[in-house]
Scaffold this motif. Structure first.
Motif, PDB file in Angstrom:
ATOM      1  N   SER A 134       0.830  -1.214   0.000  1.00 25.31           N
ATOM      2  CA  SER A 134       0.000   0.000   0.000  1.00 25.31           C
ATOM      3  C   SER A 134       0.856   1.253   0.000  1.00 25.31           C
ATOM      4  O   SER A 134       0.459   2.299  -0.521  1.00 25.31           O
ATOM      5  N   VAL A 135       2.052   1.155   0.580  1.00 19.91           N
ATOM      6  CA  VAL A 135       3.057   2.211   0.498  1.00 19.91           C
ATOM      7  C   VAL A 135       4.288   1.583  -0.165  1.00 19.91           C
ATOM      8  O   VAL A 135       4.959   0.758   0.453  1.00 19.91           O
ATOM      9  N   PRO A 136       4.549   1.905  -1.434  1.00 22.47           N
ATOM     10  CA  PRO A 136       5.661   1.259  -2.141  1.00 22.47           C
ATOM     11  C   PRO A 136       6.983   1.381  -1.384  1.00 22.47           C
ATOM     12  O   PRO A 136       7.307   2.446  -0.852  1.00 22.47           O
ATOM     13  N   LYS A 137       7.701   0.289  -1.326  1.00 27.71           N
ATOM     14  CA  LYS A 137       8.998   0.270  -0.650  1.00 27.71           C
ATOM     15  C   LYS A 137      10.105   0.573  -1.665  1.00 27.71           C
ATOM     16  O   LYS A 137      10.026   0.170  -2.826  1.00 27.71           O
ATOM     17  N   TYR A 138      11.104   1.279  -1.203  1.00 30.09           N
ATOM     18  CA  TYR A 138      12.239   1.604  -2.062  1.00 30.09           C
ATOM     19  C   TYR A 138      12.990   0.329  -2.436  1.00 30.09           C
ATOM     20  O   TYR A 138      13.303  -0.504  -1.579  1.00 30.09           O
ATOM     21  N   THR A 139      13.250   0.181  -3.726  1.00 31.41           N
ATOM     22  CA  THR A 139      14.034  -0.954  -4.222  1.00 31.41           C
ATOM     23  C   THR A 139      15.324  -0.410  -4.815  1.00 31.41           C
ATOM     24  O   THR A 139      15.284   0.364  -5.784  1.00 31.41           O
ATOM     25  N   PRO A 140      16.475  -0.763  -4.282  1.00 30.86           N
ATOM     26  CA  PRO A 140      17.745  -0.253  -4.837  1.00 30.86           C
ATOM     27  C   PRO A 140      17.896  -0.660  -6.296  1.00 30.86           C
ATOM     28  O   PRO A 140      17.566  -1.784  -6.683  1.00 30.86           O
ATOM     29  N   HIS A 141      18.360   0.275  -7.115  1.00 32.36           N
ATOM     30  CA  HIS A 141      18.548  -0.052  -8.524  1.00 32.36           C
ATOM     31  C   HIS A 141      19.822  -0.865  -8.721  1.00 32.36           C
ATOM     32  O   HIS A 141      20.721  -0.864  -7.878  1.00 32.36           O
ATOM     33  N   GLU A 142      19.848  -1.552  -9.834  1.00 25.74           N
ATOM     34  CA  GLU A 142      20.998  -2.399 -10.153  1.00 25.74           C
ATOM     35  C   GLU A 142      22.248  -1.538 -10.366  1.00 25.74           C
ATOM     36  O   GLU A 142      22.190  -0.508 -11.033  1.00 25.74           O
ATOM     37  N   GLU A 143      23.355  -1.979  -9.801  1.00 25.46           N
ATOM     38  CA  GLU A 143      24.619  -1.265  -9.947  1.00 25.46           C
ATOM     39  C   GLU A 143      25.415  -1.839 -11.116  1.00 25.46           C
ATOM     40  O   GLU A 143      25.281  -3.015 -11.449  1.00 25.46           O
ATOM     41  N   PRO A 144      26.253  -1.021 -11.768  1.00 27.62           N
ATOM     42  CA  PRO A 144      27.031  -1.522 -12.904  1.00 27.62           C
ATOM     43  C   PRO A 144      28.071  -2.563 -12.478  1.00 27.62           C
ATOM     44  O   PRO A 144      28.610  -2.484 -11.374  1.00 27.62           O
ATOM     45  N   PRO A 145      28.341  -3.536 -13.342  1.00 36.07           N
ATOM     46  CA  PRO A 145      29.402  -4.499 -13.054  1.00 36.07           C
ATOM     47  C   PRO A 145      30.766  -3.790 -13.005  1.00 36.07           C
ATOM     48  O   PRO A 145      30.898  -2.640 -13.443  1.00 36.07           O
ATOM     49  N   GLU A 146      31.763  -4.465 -12.504  1.00 39.69           N
ATOM     50  CA  GLU A 146      33.109  -3.912 -12.422  1.00 39.69           C
ATOM     51  C   GLU A 146      33.598  -3.500 -13.813  1.00 39.69           C
ATOM     52  O   GLU A 146      33.528  -4.272 -14.773  1.00 39.69           O
ATOM     53  N   GLY A 147      34.067  -2.243 -13.934  1.00 36.73           N
ATOM     54  CA  GLY A 147      34.586  -1.756 -15.207  1.00 36.73           C
ATOM     55  C   GLY A 147      33.534  -1.218 -16.153  1.00 36.73           C
ATOM     56  O   GLY A 147      33.853  -0.802 -17.272  1.00 36.73           O
ATOM     57  N   TYR A 148      32.265  -1.207 -15.722  1.00 36.12           N
ATOM     58  CA  TYR A 148      31.169  -0.702 -16.560  1.00 36.12           C
ATOM     59  C   TYR A 148      30.555   0.541 -15.908  1.00 36.12           C
ATOM     60  O   TYR A 148      30.699   0.769 -14.702  1.00 36.12           O
ATOM     61  N   TYR A 149      29.827   1.315 -16.729  1.00 38.70           N
ATOM     62  CA  TYR A 149      29.249   2.569 -16.263  1.00 38.70           C
ATOM     63  C   TYR A 149      27.820   2.682 -16.797  1.00 38.70           C
ATOM     64  O   TYR A 149      27.534   2.272 -17.934  1.00 38.70           O
TER      65      TYR A 149
END
Length: 281
Positions: A140-155
Motif C-alpha cells: 500500500s506504500v511502495p517500498k524503495y528498491t535499490p537499482h541495479e549497480e554496474p558491473p566492475e569496469g562498466y558505467y
C-alpha cells in the motif's frame, strides 16, 4: 508520413512528405486551466516543393476509400471555422488575435468555494497508504528498491537531448549539422584516467550484452558522475542516404538491450544498461 528524411523512413515503401508546422494549420490548442483559452497555429508561408499537411493526406486517402462522410469540409480552414463558430468566434477573429481567452468561463483551480473536497479514491480522501494498490496485491506504500549497480569496469548509460536537434530527425539538416555534427560520450576525469582515455579521443562503447557502438568522441568533464556516462540521442545513423550524419557519433538505442518494466504502472526504464570502453585502433 514525415517532414524530413530519417533513417526509419528508409524502411518504408511509400513516404508521404508532410510540410512543417510553419507551413500549415494545426488543430486548435485548447488549454483548460483556471481561465480557459484557445490558441491558433496558422501557416507563416506556403508549403515548399510537393509537401502537404497531414489533414490533406488523410482527406485524400479517405476520398479514395469512399470515406468522404468522415471529412464533411472542403479544407482545414473550413473545419477550424466550424469549430470556432460554435463558441461565437471565427477563424477570421483568431487570425487577428492568435489566442482567445475565455474570461466568462473561469472556474476554480481545485474546488468550488464552500464545497466539500472529495478525491477519486475508495475513501474519498487523500490516501498516503493506497487501498487500491493493496487490493491488487502490492504494498500500500511502495517500498524503495535499490537499482541495479554496474558491473566492475562498466558505467551506467545515460542519454538525453540537445537544444540543437529534435531527436534523430534533424541531424541530417545542413544548417543544424554545422552547429552539432556528432555526439560525444561524457565521462568523468577519474574514469578517463582509469581507462587511459584523453579528451577528444575516439572510443567504442560496449554494453553488458556485447552490443557495440560506432566510434564516438570522448568528452572528459567534471559535469558527469564517476559511475555513469552520458550521450546525446539521435546520432550514429547507418543509412548511407543520410549523408551528413552517416556513422557520425554513436547510436544510444543500439546499446539499450535491456528495458526495466515497473510492475505497478507499467512504465519502462531504459537507463539500466551499462557500458565499458574500447580504444579505437
Amino acid at each position: 508520413i514525415d517532414i524530413m528524411p530519417a533513417e526509419i523512413t528508409g524502411w518504408a515503401d511509400v513516404v508521404l512528405p508532410e510540410c512543417s508546422y510553419l507551413e500549415r494549420y494545426d488543430d486548435l490548442r485548447i488549454l483548460p486551466g483556471r481561465v480557459p483559452s484557445i490558441a491558433l497555429r496558422a501557416p507563416a508561408f506556403e508549403p515548399r516543393f510537393n509537401s502537404k499537411p497531414a489533414w490533406w493526406m488523410a482527406k485524400e486517402l479517405g476520398h479514395r476509400l469512399g470515406l468522404d462522410a468522415y471529412f464533411p469540409w472542403n479544407n482545414f480552414e473550413e473545419y477550424l471555422d466550424g469549430r470556432l463558430q460554435k463558441i461565437g468566434s471565427s477563424l477570421e477573429e483568431m487570425k487577428k488575435k492568435g489566442v482567445l481567452v475565455l474570461e466568462d468561463q473561469k472556474h476554480p483551480l481545485f474546488f468550488e468555494d464552500g464545497a466539500e473536497p472529495t478525491f477519486d479514491t475508495p475513501s474519498g480522501k487523500i490516501e498516503l497508504a493506497s487501498s487500491t494498490l493493496a487490493s491488487y496485491g502490492f504494498d500500500s506504500v511502495p517500498k524503495y528498491t535499490p537499482h541495479e549497480e554496474p558491473p566492475e569496469g562498466y558505467y551506467r548509460l545515460i542519454y538525453g537531448r540537445a537544444p540543437t536537434h529534435t531527436f534523430g530527425r534533424t541531424t541530417n539538416n545542413p544548417i543544424l549539422a554545422e552547429t552539432m555534427l556528432e555526439n560525444e560520450v561524457w565521462l568523468n576525469p577519474t574514469v578517463a584516467k582509469l581507462n587511459g582515455i584523453r579528451n577528444g579521443e575516439y572510443v567504442v562503447l560496449v554494453n553488458q550484452d556485447g552490443a557495440r557502438s560506432n566510434k564516438i568522441k570522448a568528452k572528459v568533464t567534471e559535469r558527469i558522475r564517476h559511475d555513469c556516462v552520458y550521450m546525446v540521442h539521435g546520432f550514429g545513423h547507418t543509412d548511407k542516404r543520410m549523408r551528413r550524419t552517416y556513422l557520425r557519433g554513436a547510436d544510444d538505442t543500439a546499446l539499450i538491450t535491456r528495458v526495466k518494466v515497473d510492475p505497478i504502472m507499467g512504465g519502462t526504464g531504459m537507463r539500466g544498461n551499462f557500458v565499458t570502453f574500447e580504444h579505437v585502433v
